[in-house]
Design an enzyme around this catalytic site. Sequence first.
Site, short mmCIF file in Angstrom:
data_model
loop_
_atom_site.label_atom_id
_atom_site.label_comp_id
_atom_site.label_asym_id
_atom_site.label_seq_id
_atom_site.Cartn_x
_atom_site.Cartn_y
_atom_site.Cartn_z
N CYS A 46 -5.41 23.83 53.69
CA CYS A 46 -5.73 23.91 52.25
C CYS A 46 -6.26 22.62 51.62
O CYS A 46 -7.04 22.70 50.67
CB CYS A 46 -4.56 24.46 51.45
SG CYS A 46 -3.02 23.56 51.64
N ARG B 94 -3.77 20.15 65.55
CA ARG B 94 -2.57 19.30 65.55
C ARG B 94 -2.37 18.70 66.92
O ARG B 94 -2.47 19.42 67.91
CB ARG B 94 -1.28 20.13 65.36
CG ARG B 94 -1.21 20.75 64.10
CD ARG B 94 0.09 21.35 63.77
NE ARG B 94 -0.23 21.77 62.41
CZ ARG B 94 0.55 22.36 61.58
NH1 ARG B 94 1.77 22.60 61.94
NH2 ARG B 94 0.15 22.67 60.40
N GLU C 100 0.26 18.04 69.24
CA GLU C 100 1.65 18.49 69.37
C GLU C 100 2.41 17.57 70.31
O GLU C 100 2.30 17.69 71.52
CB GLU C 100 1.70 19.92 69.94
CG GLU C 100 1.38 21.00 68.93
CD GLU C 100 2.54 21.30 67.97
OE1 GLU C 100 3.58 20.60 68.04
OE2 GLU C 100 2.39 22.22 67.16
N ARG D 12 1.94 27.84 70.81
CA ARG D 12 1.98 26.42 70.45
C ARG D 12 0.67 25.80 70.90
O ARG D 12 0.52 25.42 72.05
CB ARG D 12 3.15 25.74 71.16
CG ARG D 12 4.16 25.14 70.21
CD ARG D 12 5.29 24.56 71.01
NE ARG D 12 5.43 23.14 70.74
CZ ARG D 12 5.98 22.65 69.66
NH1 ARG D 12 6.46 23.45 68.74
NH2 ARG D 12 6.09 21.36 69.48
N GLU E 93 -5.59 31.04 55.56
CA GLU E 93 -4.92 30.35 54.45
C GLU E 93 -5.29 31.01 53.13
O GLU E 93 -6.46 31.21 52.84
CB GLU E 93 -5.36 28.87 54.46
CG GLU E 93 -4.76 28.03 53.36
CD GLU E 93 -3.42 27.39 53.72
OE1 GLU E 93 -2.83 27.73 54.79
OE2 GLU E 93 -2.94 26.56 52.92
N ASP F 109 9.27 31.28 55.06
CA ASP F 109 8.70 31.46 56.40
C ASP F 109 8.86 32.90 56.84
O ASP F 109 9.90 33.51 56.57
CB ASP F 109 9.46 30.59 57.41
CG ASP F 109 8.88 29.20 57.55
OD1 ASP F 109 7.87 28.90 56.87
OD2 ASP F 109 9.44 28.41 58.35
N GLU G 89 7.58 31.35 64.07
CA GLU G 89 7.02 31.37 62.71
C GLU G 89 5.56 31.82 62.79
O GLU G 89 4.76 31.20 63.48
CB GLU G 89 7.10 29.97 62.09
CG GLU G 89 6.64 30.00 60.65
CD GLU G 89 6.25 28.64 60.08
OE1 GLU G 89 6.77 27.61 60.56
OE2 GLU G 89 5.41 28.62 59.17
N ASN H 161 3.67 31.46 56.54
CA ASN H 161 4.52 30.98 55.44
C ASN H 161 3.84 31.28 54.12
O ASN H 161 2.66 31.62 54.08
CB ASN H 161 4.89 29.50 55.61
CG ASN H 161 3.69 28.58 55.55
OD1 ASN H 161 2.64 28.92 55.01
ND2 ASN H 161 3.83 27.39 56.10
N CYS I 71 0.12 28.19 48.27
CA CYS I 71 -0.69 28.50 49.44
C CYS I 71 0.16 29.24 50.46
O CYS I 71 1.39 29.12 50.46
CB CYS I 71 -1.31 27.24 50.04
SG CYS I 71 -0.17 26.13 50.85
N ARG J 144 -0.64 33.35 66.51
CA ARG J 144 0.80 33.64 66.59
C ARG J 144 1.12 35.07 66.20
O ARG J 144 2.03 35.68 66.77
CB ARG J 144 1.56 32.66 65.70
CG ARG J 144 1.58 31.26 66.28
CD ARG J 144 2.44 30.38 65.43
NE ARG J 144 2.71 29.12 66.08
CZ ARG J 144 3.69 28.30 65.72
NH1 ARG J 144 4.48 28.62 64.70
NH2 ARG J 144 3.89 27.18 66.36
N1 SER Z 1 -0.94 24.64 54.22
C1 SER Z 1 0.32 25.21 54.59
C2 SER Z 1 0.81 24.66 55.90
O1 SER Z 1 0.11 23.93 56.56
C3 SER Z 1 0.21 26.71 54.70
O2 SER Z 1 -0.69 27.04 55.72
O3 SER Z 1 1.92 24.98 56.28
ZN ZN Z 2 -1.64 25.20 52.37
#
Ligand code: SER
Ligand code: ZN
Length: 501
Positions: free
Chosen positions: A302, A332, A334, A343, A351, A412, A429, A432, A457, A464
Amino acid sequence: MFNLKGFLQLSKEAKIPELKGWVKEANETILKKGADLKVSKPSKITVAEIKKDRLYLTIEGEYPRPHDALQRFRKFFAEKAGKEHKIGVRGQIAEEYSAVFELEQKALKTVSVPFAEVKIDGKKCSLKFKDLTEDFLQKNYIDRIMNLVKEKIKYQFYEGKDEFSQTTWTGKERPTKYRSDPSEDLENKLWIKRTASKGQWVIGREFTVFLNSLKTLMKENVFKKLGFQEMIFPKFEYWDYPKGSGHANTIYPNAYFVMVPKNSSTEFWEPVSDHYKITKEIDKKGILERVESVGIMSYAQCPPFWALLQQSTVDESSLPLKVFDWSGPTYRNEAGGTHGLDRLEEFRRIEMIWVAKKEDEIKIWKDIVESLKNFYDKVLDLEIRTDRVTPWWMAHAGIRTDKGTDEMGTIDFNAYLPYRGDRKQEWLEIQNASSNGIKYTDGFGVKLPKGELWSGCAGAGLDRIAVALLAQKGVNPKDWPSALTDLVLPDLQNINPLKLL
Ligand code: SER
Ligand code: ZN
């Protein structure tokens, strides 16, 4: 208590007989301005002597901070010395600076910070600085360093603690029909294939059809019903965005960094090019010497949305603004390793963002939670559970125990993964949904003409959701919910499966 020993650099050697009187006057007037004598000890110049072209000063007290006091005195002195002795002030240096202050908690271990030597004795902390420049003093780094020490000590108490989590709703238990790890089954069918990069897959035609069908179902059942419309967010975040979102405080161990050439000429890059031609190895060191860091690959999805609104006042008639983005993956690093499709380092996400007046924002958040529950539980027929957890932006910053509130926080959505085992713990998860209060509007300078502007957001991990669905129902399309099977089968039947010898 703070103590500064430093000097003002004068424009020439000087003798100023009135100096003592000026210091006394400054102590009584400008240095006391704004001080609340009940809560803090005013700063005072205790020593002032001129040696050649330097005016050496010692300043002690709490408010204004001695570095502020030095600033104030510099202005005061420059006016008087300019008028009466034609002497100017060229600069200021704090040769030694110390800050001794009380901590709220006893530290569990010592901490270190850049620029200062830290000593902690019970609840007493002392910071020592040397040779601080004008810039350092003016930008108030000292107070930021004190806050950083306090924050580090506060964070010591979160280490090793589980993140806050409280289950708010549990869906119906479904019979377990399949116990394999779907990522392995998909890999065997060549629907997906691991690349040489950690946590990244190339997605084949069949699985692309599957993911697109999940997206279609989400659009029909959630976005259309709630009035969310599609946008395309950048997937590279120039440093301004991690700064605005707060990720610039802590993101580094988890980031995919983006670098661009400092210079784009062929000559500049020739040695790196030649190195490869000769050795067939990439000259990583040579590259690092020739690039600069411009930002990160999108991590939370976001933040770059805010490029649309930053530093603006939004007309109320545009609200509520309800959008979603699924235009590309986020990244990411990890540290804990990767696994299958659950993962990943490069992963596909959906989003949603909404921006509205406070009451409307909170209502939209609650409606989204209900709509998503319906989508996962009824449309996809998944065994899921919702938990109230630490607001996501706090979790990203390493704060683990904050609970959020009914107006601002994170929910979540977790799905049970039978192949991992016990229903008590093996949940993933997948989504969220958060009400973020003024965290983002404030961070990016977005306002309403009147009243608070809130935002929220909600992020879904598309890979997942896919893993959860396949883990609960298996990889045979006939065993999926009919709405999904109906979308997937016609396209699947047109694909001539890939076979590698
Ligand atoms: N921006 C939030 C997050 O990274 C929702 O996707 O968890
Ligand atoms: Zn977000």
